[in-house]
Design a protein around this motif. Structure first.
Motif, PDB file in Angstrom:
ATOM      1  N   TYR A 149       0.797  -1.220   0.000  1.00  0.00           N
ATOM      2  CA  TYR A 149       0.000   0.000   0.000  1.00  0.00           C
ATOM      3  C   TYR A 149       0.837   1.281   0.000  1.00  0.00           C
ATOM      4  CZ  TYR A 149      -4.473  -2.378   0.562  1.00  0.00           C
ATOM      5  OH  TYR A 149      -5.582  -3.148   0.361  1.00  0.00           O
ATOM      6  N   TYR A 153       0.533   3.228  -3.618  1.00  0.00           N
ATOM      7  CA  TYR A 153      -0.292   4.405  -3.839  1.00  0.00           C
ATOM      8  C   TYR A 153       0.467   5.447  -4.663  1.00  0.00           C
ATOM      9  CZ  TYR A 153      -4.154   3.045  -0.812  1.00  0.00           C
ATOM     10  OH  TYR A 153      -5.255   2.429  -0.296  1.00  0.00           O
ATOM     11  N   TYR A 156       1.158   4.062  -8.481  1.00  0.00           N
ATOM     12  CA  TYR A 156       0.059   4.020  -9.445  1.00  0.00           C
ATOM     13  C   TYR A 156      -0.552   5.389  -9.694  1.00  0.00           C
ATOM     14  CZ  TYR A 156       0.665  -0.970  -8.958  1.00  0.00           C
ATOM     15  OH  TYR A 156       1.212  -2.226  -8.943  1.00  0.00           O
ATOM     16  N   PHE A 157      -0.646   6.211  -8.670  1.00  0.00           N
ATOM     17  CA  PHE A 157      -1.134   7.570  -8.899  1.00  0.00           C
ATOM     18  C   PHE A 157      -0.158   8.348  -9.781  1.00  0.00           C
ATOM     19  CE2 PHE A 157      -3.815   7.274  -4.885  1.00  0.00           C
ATOM     20  CZ  PHE A 157      -4.997   7.183  -5.594  1.00  0.00           C
ATOM     21  N   THR A 177      -9.381   6.207  -4.235  1.00  0.00           N
ATOM     22  CA  THR A 177      -9.145   4.772  -4.229  1.00  0.00           C
ATOM     23  C   THR A 177     -10.467   4.068  -3.967  1.00  0.00           C
ATOM     24  OG1 THR A 177      -6.936   5.148  -3.285  1.00  0.00           O
ATOM     25  CG2 THR A 177      -7.779   2.909  -3.244  1.00  0.00           C
ATOM     26  N   TYR A 179     -12.267   0.361  -3.200  1.00  0.00           N
ATOM     27  CA  TYR A 179     -11.911  -0.949  -2.653  1.00  0.00           C
ATOM     28  C   TYR A 179     -12.984  -1.966  -3.024  1.00  0.00           C
ATOM     29  CZ  TYR A 179      -8.593   1.849  -0.059  1.00  0.00           C
ATOM     30  OH  TYR A 179      -7.587   2.719   0.274  1.00  0.00           O
ATOM     31  N   THR A 191      -7.870  -3.384  -5.566  1.00  0.00           N
ATOM     32  CA  THR A 191      -7.810  -1.945  -5.320  1.00  0.00           C
ATOM     33  C   THR A 191      -7.750  -1.175  -6.631  1.00  0.00           C
ATOM     34  OG1 THR A 191      -6.530  -2.448  -3.320  1.00  0.00           O
ATOM     35  CG2 THR A 191      -6.586  -0.147  -4.026  1.00  0.00           C
ATOM     36  N   PHE A 193      -7.176   2.539  -8.336  1.00  0.00           N
ATOM     37  CA  PHE A 193      -6.668   3.901  -8.186  1.00  0.00           C
ATOM     38  C   PHE A 193      -7.267   4.741  -9.304  1.00  0.00           C
ATOM     39  CE2 PHE A 193      -3.558   0.871  -6.663  1.00  0.00           C
ATOM     40  CZ  PHE A 193      -3.300   1.330  -5.392  1.00  0.00           C
ATOM     41  N   TYR A 221      -3.979   8.311   8.183  1.00  0.00           N
ATOM     42  CA  TYR A 221      -4.760   7.262   7.540  1.00  0.00           C
ATOM     43  C   TYR A 221      -5.079   6.134   8.515  1.00  0.00           C
ATOM     44  CZ  TYR A 221      -3.485   9.609   3.194  1.00  0.00           C
ATOM     45  OH  TYR A 221      -3.317  10.541   2.191  1.00  0.00           O
ATOM     46  N   TYR A 247     -15.307   3.987  -1.276  1.00  0.00           N
ATOM     47  CA  TYR A 247     -14.127   4.627  -1.854  1.00  0.00           C
ATOM     48  C   TYR A 247     -13.692   5.826  -1.027  1.00  0.00           C
ATOM     49  CZ  TYR A 247     -17.588   7.786  -4.118  1.00  0.00           C
ATOM     50  OH  TYR A 247     -18.603   8.664  -4.378  1.00  0.00           O
ATOM     51  N   TYR A 250      -8.896  11.654  -1.696  1.00  0.00           N
ATOM     52  CA  TYR A 250      -7.807  12.310  -0.980  1.00  0.00           C
ATOM     53  C   TYR A 250      -7.821  13.800  -1.286  1.00  0.00           C
ATOM     54  CZ  TYR A 250      -6.708   7.411  -0.720  1.00  0.00           C
ATOM     55  OH  TYR A 250      -6.812   6.051  -0.521  1.00  0.00           O
ATOM     56  N   THR A 265      -9.200  13.334   4.220  1.00  0.00           N
ATOM     57  CA  THR A 265      -9.682  12.250   3.374  1.00  0.00           C
ATOM     58  C   THR A 265     -11.187  12.112   3.530  1.00  0.00           C
ATOM     59  OG1 THR A 265      -7.597  11.065   3.778  1.00  0.00           O
ATOM     60  CG2 THR A 265      -9.390   9.817   2.779  1.00  0.00           C
TER      61      THR A 265
END
Length: 274
Positions: A149, A153, A156-157, A177, A179, A191, A193, A221, A247, A250, A265
């Motif tokens: 994770y 994060y 991939y972002f 994100t 789930y 997951t 993104f 988080y 979801y 952010y 968040t």
């Protein structure tokens, strides 16, 4: 030359560890006596071993250290510089997390001294019923383990943002994100993104709007599990059913938040009335 025992004593590394380092290719003896198997290290290898010890003290893994040593052989100071900066950021994030935990623990202790139950903070989590609008999202979907994770994060972002920049796409919102796994599995969770954009291109899909139970997390988080529990309780008590995957949005870019308290968040549970 130094015997393995002398080398071990000077560098404060056990002979068992030195043999293991030899097996994995981290540092080899300069000489091995073929008759008795005795291992010997040269004086110049002291510097290399101290370098390894220093990197270990910086919490580099053995695989990371091996990669750095290989880049050192290529005389690439730039790789070492990048690795040190990356590790410093990781340690700083850990320090921020510990500071946040200490502050949270101090608040719990203070509340207990006042006779306030430790879990009473759950009563302060607000839940709203909101109507969300459909969104066009650029997305990537991966199976992510719990260990993936933190790095995943950003990875991939970053790819999604690179695609937006390369193709000159229009950004319409902050990262999110979704789930999809029906249960938590430390080995891997489904997951997604995503980033809202205007254009419909390859790699985009529609995220339907609708009724959602929503809560906002201001802080680490680590607080998200409490919010998920509160949202699930609210959905049950108010007579709703979950209809789609939850979801997170952010609002604050985690890469720009200097301390956990600065992170915001939003958590959404798509619902319908029973």
């Amino acid at each position: 030359m130094l015997s393995i025992g002398e080398f071990s004593k000077i560098c404060e590394v056990s002979t068992k560890t030195l043999r293991y380092y030899d097996e994995i290719g981290l540092i080899h003896p300069d000489e091995i006596n073929l008759e008795n198997g005795y291992r010997y290290y040269s004086i110049r290898q002291l510097k290399k071993m101290l370098f390894i010890n220093r990197l270990k003290s910086y919490h580099f893994s053995l695989d990371e250290i091996k990669a750095i040593l290989e880049s050192e052989e290529d005389q690439s100071e730039e790789n070492l510089y990048s690795a040190l900066n990356r590790k410093r950021r990781e340690i700083q994030e850990q320090l921020n997390a510990f500071e946040y935990t200490l502050k949270q623990m101090s608040n719990d202790i203070l509340n207990l001294e006042k006779g306030i139950p430790m879990m009473s903070y759950l009563d302060n989590i607000e839940v709203q019923l909101v109507e969300t609008q459909p969104m066009n999202i650029l997305y990537m979907r991966q199976m992510m383990s719990s260990d993936d994770y933190a790095l995943g994060y950003g990875k991939y972002f970053r790819r999604l943002y690179e695609k937006i920049a390369t193709e000159k796409l229009t950004l319409l919102g902050t990262p999110m994100t979704i789930y999809h796994s029906p249960e938590y599995n430390p080995i891997g969770n489904d997951t997604e993104f995503a980033i809202p954009i205007e254009e419909t291109v390859k790699g985009t899909r529609d995220l339907p709007g609708g009724l959602c139970a929503k809560s906002v997390v201001k802080g680490s988080y680590a607080e998200l599990t409490s919010v998920y529990a509160k949202l699930r309780e609210w959905v049950e008590n108010k007579g709703y059913d979950l209809v789609k995957s939850p979801y997170e949005v952010y609002v604050t870019d985690p890469n720009q938040a200097t301390v956990p308290e600065d992170m915001i968040t939003e958590v959404y549970f798509p619902v319908k009335k029973k």
